[in-house]
Design a protein around this motif. Structure first.
Motif, short mmCIF file in Angstrom:
data_model
loop_
_atom_site.label_atom_id
_atom_site.label_comp_id
_atom_site.label_asym_id
_atom_site.label_seq_id
_atom_site.Cartn_x
_atom_site.Cartn_y
_atom_site.Cartn_z
N THR A 1 -0.49 -5.94 8.99
CA THR A 1 0.28 -4.66 9.24
C THR A 1 -0.74 -3.84 10.13
O THR A 1 -1.90 -4.10 10.20
CB THR A 1 0.46 -3.57 8.20
N GLN B 1 -1.94 -0.97 9.68
CA GLN B 1 -3.00 -0.45 8.73
C GLN B 1 -4.16 -1.52 8.55
O GLN B 1 -5.23 -1.19 8.46
CB GLN B 1 -2.51 0.23 7.66
N ASP B 2 -3.70 -2.59 8.16
CA ASP B 2 -4.57 -3.88 8.01
C ASP B 2 -5.60 -4.04 9.24
O ASP B 2 -6.78 -4.16 8.98
CB ASP B 2 -3.80 -5.05 7.52
N ALA C 1 -6.23 -1.96 11.79
CA ALA C 1 -7.09 -0.84 11.94
C ALA C 1 -8.28 -0.78 11.09
O ALA C 1 -9.41 -0.46 11.16
CB ALA C 1 -6.37 0.46 11.62
N ALA C 2 -8.16 -1.26 9.72
CA ALA C 2 -9.19 -1.30 8.79
C ALA C 2 -10.05 -2.39 9.09
O ALA C 2 -11.41 -2.25 9.17
CB ALA C 2 -8.70 -1.72 7.34
N ASP D 1 -4.17 -2.96 17.63
CA ASP D 1 -4.89 -2.16 16.51
C ASP D 1 -6.06 -2.49 16.05
O ASP D 1 -6.83 -1.80 15.35
CB ASP D 1 -3.59 -2.46 15.26
#
Length: 281
Positions: free
Chosen positions: A48, A50-51, A53-54, A99
């Protein structure tokens, strides 16, 4: 300034921050990331934003830039269904590349060998193999353009793009679309122990015909058994780093084919040549 990097999968797989910290502790400030290094599938279609970006944040915190992200699969797999499935997964990785802060998604131009994507096959030089590579690129290049990244191809002796001249032909054929393609130039791929005596001619030609499109230079070495850690074989690194310094744009040098314990030595070895040629890390 020369940016020195290393393959993330050189180090034990683990949480992103642990892998990034190990890379930085060895001296390197850049990496070519295979998602398997952080415990995910290489072609992770479930990643994702978010994954991603982390993962990017963990590497940034450790002061390591994710230069490239692996989208590796056999681009001319003789199993068409498997090839189509892999293309779809690679498309997902390409969309996540921004990302994760990568500028290049690296791919394998492929082989007709059904079992090993790096092993040569006599049909690799066939018109159909070339047509299948073009078909794969036609599926991936629009996604790369939309994501604002480039696809990275690497001349490999076992693949369709087996040398510098084959890469140059592909770039010419692609025309304007070639701007969405980047060359990962690995000097060791272009040599054997037997041809190393002629490496100045071979490598000077490769850097001359591919330099405008080169986005990274890989660093490993040439030995009788194949490849080894930089500085342990027949490759003339004085020549390689001189050619690297003369490229029309600065690009990272990314080490591979080493073990974690050897990483500080490899960094020091490459750093000395980068310093010598005036592009200081």
């Amino acid at each position: 300034m020369t940016e020195l990097g290393v393959f993330a999968r050189v180090f034990p797989s683990g949480p992103p921050h642990r892998v990034a910290t190990a890379i930085r502790a060895a001296g390197f400030t850049a990496t070519q990331l295979n998602l398997s290094a952080v415990g995910r599938p290489t072609l992770d279609a479930t990643l994702t934003p978010q994954d991603a970006a982390a993962i990017a944040a963990a590497f940034t915190e450790a002061d390591v830039r994710i230069w490239g992200l692996s989208g590796t699969f056999n681009a001319i797999d003789p199993d068409e269904a498997a090839r189509r499935k892999a293309i779809d997964a690679c498309l997902a990785v390409i969309r996540r590349a921004p990302d994760i802060s990568a500028e290049v998604v690296t791919i394998c131009t492929g082989t007709r060998d059904p079992h090993n994507m790096w092993r040569a096959h006599p049909d690799n030089t066939s018109p159909q193999a070339w047509a299948d590579l073009r078909g794969t690129l036609d599926a991936l290049l629009p996604a790369a353009a939309a994501a604002g990244v480039r696809l990275g191809i690497e001349p490999e002796p076992g693949n369709v793009i087996r040398d510098a001249d084959a890469a140059a032909v592909l770039l010419h054929e692609l025309g304007d679309d070639a701007r969405h393609l980047a060359v990962v130039l690995d000097p060791a791929n272009l040599l054997t122990v037997d041809t190393a005596k002629d490496q100045e001619r071979i490598l000077s030609h490769a850097f001359a015909v591919l330099g405008d499109h080169t986005a990274a230079v890989h660093a490993k070495d040439v030995v009788a058994s194949g490849y080894a850690s930089p500085g342990t074989g027949a490759l003339d690194y004085d020549l390689v780093m001189r050619l690297h310094a003369a490229l029309p744009q600065p690009v990272p040098v990314i080490a591979q084919d080493l073990v974690p314990e050897d990483a500080p030595r490899v960094y020091a070895f490459l750093h000395a040549y980068a310093y010598k040629y005036g592009k200081r890390p």
